[in-house]
Scaffold this motif. Structure first.
Motif, PDB file in Angstrom:
ATOM      1  N   GLY A   6      36.787  40.793  37.906  1.00 40.57           N
ATOM      2  CA  GLY A   6      37.114  40.447  36.528  1.00 40.57           C
ATOM      3  C   GLY A   6      38.039  41.482  35.926  1.00 40.57           C
ATOM      4  N   ALA A   7      38.941  41.053  35.058  1.00 39.44           N
ATOM      5  CA  ALA A   7      39.882  41.972  34.430  1.00 39.44           C
ATOM      6  C   ALA A   7      40.054  41.649  32.953  1.00 39.44           C
ATOM      7  N   ALA A   8      40.119  42.702  32.150  1.00 45.23           N
ATOM      8  CA  ALA A   8      40.378  42.599  30.703  1.00 45.23           C
ATOM      9  C   ALA A   8      41.518  43.547  30.384  1.00 45.23           C
ATOM     10  N   VAL A   9      42.705  42.993  30.098  1.00 49.44           N
ATOM     11  CA  VAL A   9      43.902  43.809  29.886  1.00 49.44           C
ATOM     12  C   VAL A   9      44.632  43.330  28.633  1.00 49.44           C
ATOM     13  N   THR A  10      45.557  44.137  28.161  1.00 50.07           N
ATOM     14  CA  THR A  10      46.260  43.782  26.922  1.00 50.07           C
ATOM     15  C   THR A  10      47.264  42.661  27.119  1.00 50.07           C
ATOM     16  N   GLY A  11      47.849  42.541  28.306  1.00 50.19           N
ATOM     17  CA  GLY A  11      48.779  41.456  28.594  1.00 50.19           C
ATOM     18  C   GLY A  11      48.072  40.326  29.322  1.00 50.19           C
ATOM     19  N   SER A  12      48.773  39.704  30.268  1.00 50.56           N
ATOM     20  CA  SER A  12      48.162  38.642  31.063  1.00 50.56           C
ATOM     21  C   SER A  12      47.328  39.238  32.189  1.00 50.56           C
ATOM     22  N   VAL A  14      46.041  37.184  34.600  1.00 48.10           N
ATOM     23  CA  VAL A  14      45.935  36.145  35.623  1.00 48.10           C
ATOM     24  C   VAL A  14      46.278  36.668  37.021  1.00 48.10           C
ATOM     25  N   ASP A  15      47.386  37.393  37.136  1.00 48.34           N
ATOM     26  CA  ASP A  15      47.764  37.924  38.452  1.00 48.34           C
ATOM     27  C   ASP A  15      46.732  38.937  38.953  1.00 48.34           C
ATOM     28  N   ASP A  16      46.242  39.777  38.040  1.00 50.30           N
ATOM     29  CA  ASP A  16      45.224  40.753  38.437  1.00 50.30           C
ATOM     30  C   ASP A  16      43.983  40.060  38.986  1.00 50.30           C
ATOM     31  N   VAL A  17      43.512  39.039  38.278  1.00 49.96           N
ATOM     32  CA  VAL A  17      42.296  38.333  38.712  1.00 49.96           C
ATOM     33  C   VAL A  17      42.555  37.583  40.019  1.00 49.96           C
ATOM     34  N   ARG A  30      34.176  29.594  51.714  1.00 52.77           N
ATOM     35  CA  ARG A  30      33.816  28.221  51.359  1.00 52.77           C
ATOM     36  C   ARG A  30      34.456  27.767  50.055  1.00 52.77           C
ATOM     37  N   ARG A  31      34.316  28.581  48.998  1.00 52.76           N
ATOM     38  CA  ARG A  31      34.883  28.204  47.706  1.00 52.76           C
ATOM     39  C   ARG A  31      35.458  29.424  47.006  1.00 52.76           C
ATOM     40  N   GLY A  32      36.514  29.198  46.236  1.00 54.38           N
ATOM     41  CA  GLY A  32      37.082  30.251  45.403  1.00 54.38           C
ATOM     42  C   GLY A  32      37.405  29.687  44.036  1.00 54.38           C
ATOM     43  N   GLY A  33      37.167  30.484  42.999  1.00 59.14           N
ATOM     44  CA  GLY A  33      37.408  29.992  41.657  1.00 59.14           C
ATOM     45  C   GLY A  33      37.823  31.081  40.693  1.00 59.14           C
ATOM     46  N   MET A  34      38.472  30.685  39.609  1.00 65.49           N
ATOM     47  CA  MET A  34      38.878  31.594  38.540  1.00 65.49           C
ATOM     48  C   MET A  34      38.592  30.945  37.193  1.00 65.49           C
ATOM     49  N   LEU A  67      41.713  37.857  29.470  1.00 66.18           N
ATOM     50  CA  LEU A  67      40.357  38.047  30.000  1.00 66.18           C
ATOM     51  C   LEU A  67      40.130  37.027  31.109  1.00 66.18           C
ATOM     52  N   GLY A  68      39.647  37.481  32.257  1.00 65.80           N
ATOM     53  CA  GLY A  68      39.429  36.525  33.328  1.00 65.80           C
ATOM     54  C   GLY A  68      38.492  37.046  34.400  1.00 65.80           C
ATOM     55  N   ILE A  69      37.842  36.105  35.089  1.00 62.55           N
ATOM     56  CA  ILE A  69      36.963  36.443  36.212  1.00 62.55           C
ATOM     57  C   ILE A  69      37.271  35.509  37.372  1.00 62.55           C
ATOM     58  N   GLY A  70      36.978  35.962  38.576  1.00 62.38           N
ATOM     59  CA  GLY A  70      37.159  35.137  39.759  1.00 62.38           C
ATOM     60  C   GLY A  70      36.056  35.411  40.751  1.00 62.38           C
TER      61      GLY A  70
END
Length: 471
Positions: A6-12, A14-17, A30-34, A67-70
């Motif tokens: 998971g990443a919380a950054v000031t910009g995007s 998405v690439d980090d996650v 088996r499965r991958g998600g974001m 903000l995002g998690i994968g």
């Protein structure tokens, strides 16, 4: 098994996650998600099957957010989006819930709740965790409640509209590492997963610790207790990626030490075999073998190469027959290093013995004169009940337990530690029988004391249940 990022950054983010999650692909196929959040687009989520193609080929969606998690999962589709009295949030987890059906029945008998299920009919673990969290007045209190009610192991990430919350399981059997960069923070199951993204290791969460990050800072919601640590020792022996660091101990360095300790045992007991080469069963057996070769003085060689582009690990297919097929198909021999040679192989573990037997037959079919084997961990005596990495339906699937049962029946359980030891008559008998069945010239297992010494943590800080049966 599985892993998350998971990443919380000031910009995007998405690439980090995306890249951070992809770096956990060795933990599941088996499965991958974001899931990502932005004020403009709200929560966005995408989950794909990655059984036939890698995670990195699947994600082309136009996701936006800071903000995002994968999650890479070998079981449930994750992350799951939920809406409750606490608001909307996304949840992903790694571990195992052994009492999922009981908890579900409790919910269904007391309310009109419904739960997402997979096509197999089993509950989605993240949906159940989300429902437990919603029973309390805050997410952090809900997480503590969920971890109290769940039998098994649960480490999780929760994505909200104002940050990401990470919670390490209460005994710290799985790691969660915090990374820091000038523009924000990240959480990761594997320490190396964020290094190429410019994050530096900030710290590792303590058992039971709950921490929240946003682009501007980090906040501890529950302090946890380092004294409760029972981290899975198998993470170093097998599951962890070579670059990973858990509790300040690098995986590759541990494996090399482990091999050195096994070689020293053979030297001290005058059981060092007269062989041409020391070899590792790829991939995780190789550093153990390098350590053995370094200490013993026997040259290291690679008499077969594993063809990995299709299946990175042979246990990943759901069917045991397919796992055996994959294991056989991906071993490519180097005839010049096999024919007429006496070989000592080091493998990370011996579980059912099926794949190892086929590997030994493969070596003899290609002209090997002798095949000796050293296991980098003790005999596996119990199926894991704390992490979701074993598909054994019975402990008699394990070759060591199956043989002990044939020797003594149900009474054999009383003597498991004797059978585990290389010093006892029962231990010698077990090794001789495995040798006979697998057509090995000689066999030894790393001792539990040797395993603990190679890791470098006190035994009471490690989970060794699969070897010792100790809770």
């Amino acid at each position: 098994m599985g892993g998350f990022f998971g990443a919380a950054v000031t910009g995007s983010c998405v690439d980090d996650v995306f890249f951070g999650t992809d770096y956990h692909s060795h933990l599941g196929t088996r499965r991958g998600g974001m899931a990502v959040y932005s004020p403009e687009k709200g929560f966005q989520r995408s989950i794909h099957s990655i059984e036939n193609s890698p995670f990195r080929t699947k994600f082309e969606e136009d996701m936006k957010g800071s903000l995002g998690i994968g999650c890479i999962s070998d079981t449930d589709p994750q992350p799951i989006l939920l809406r409750s009295n606490l608001g909307s949030y996304a949840v992903c987890n790694v571990g195992i819930i052994n009492n999922a059906e009981e908890l579900c029945s409790e919910f269904l008998s007391s309310s009109h709740a419904s739960f997402e299920t997979m096509t197999s009919g089993k509950l989605n673990s993240s949906a159940l965790i989300g429902a437990l969290i919603a029973q309390k007045s805050s997410i952090s209190e809900g997480i503590k409640y969920a971890q109290e009610r769940i039998e098994g192991t649960v480490s999780l990430l929760v994505l909200t509209d104002n940050g990401i919350i990470a919670a390490r399981d209460k005994y710290g059997r799985l790691p969660i590492i915090v990374g820091r960069r000038d523009d924000g923070y990240c959480f990761s199951s594997e320490s190396f997963a964020f290094q190429k993204l410019g994050f530096e290791t900030c710290r590792e969460l303590a058992p039971g610790e709950i921490v929240k990050i946003n682009p501007k800072g980090i906040e501890t919601l529950n302090a946890g207790n380092p004294e409760n640590l029972k981290i899975c020792a198998f993470m170093w022996t097998y599951y962890g990626y070579p670059n990973s660091v858990y509790e300040n101990i690098n995986v590759e360095a541990m494996r090399t030490r482990n091999g050195e300790i096994m070689a020293q045992f053979d030297i001290d007991h005058n059981t060092l075999p007269d062989v041409d080469y020391v070899c590792g069963v790829p991939d995780s057996g190789i550093p153990h073998a390098i350590g053995y070769a370094n200490r013993s003085g026997i040259p290291f060689a690679r008499p077969f190469i594993k063809y990995t582009p299709t299946w990175p690990r042979s246990f990943m297919p759901q069917s045991q027959a397919m796992r055996n097929k994959v294991a056989k198909m991906k071993l490519i021999p180097v005839h010049e290093l096999i024919e007429g040679k006496k070989l000592l192989f080091v493998d990370d573990s011996i579980v059912r013995g099926t794949q190892l037997r086929e590997t030994v037959e493969f070596l003899y079919a290609n002209g090997a004169k002798e095949v000796h084997m050293r296991s980098a961990c003790p005999p596996i005596m119990y199926g894991c009940k704390y992490l979701n990495f074993s598909r054994s339906t019975s402990e008699l699937d394990l070759i060591a337990r199956r043989i002990i049962d044939e020797f003594l029946g149900a009474e054999g359980v009383k003597y498991i530690m004797e059978y585990s030891s290389p010093e006892t008559e029962r231990g010698k008998r077990l090794r001789a029988e495995i040798c006979r069945r697998l057509k090995l010239t000689s066999l030894e297992f790393q001792s539990l004391d040797g395993e603990v010494k190679a890791i470098g943590l006190p035994c009471d800080k490690l989970c060794t249940y699969c070897w010792s049966g100790r809770e």
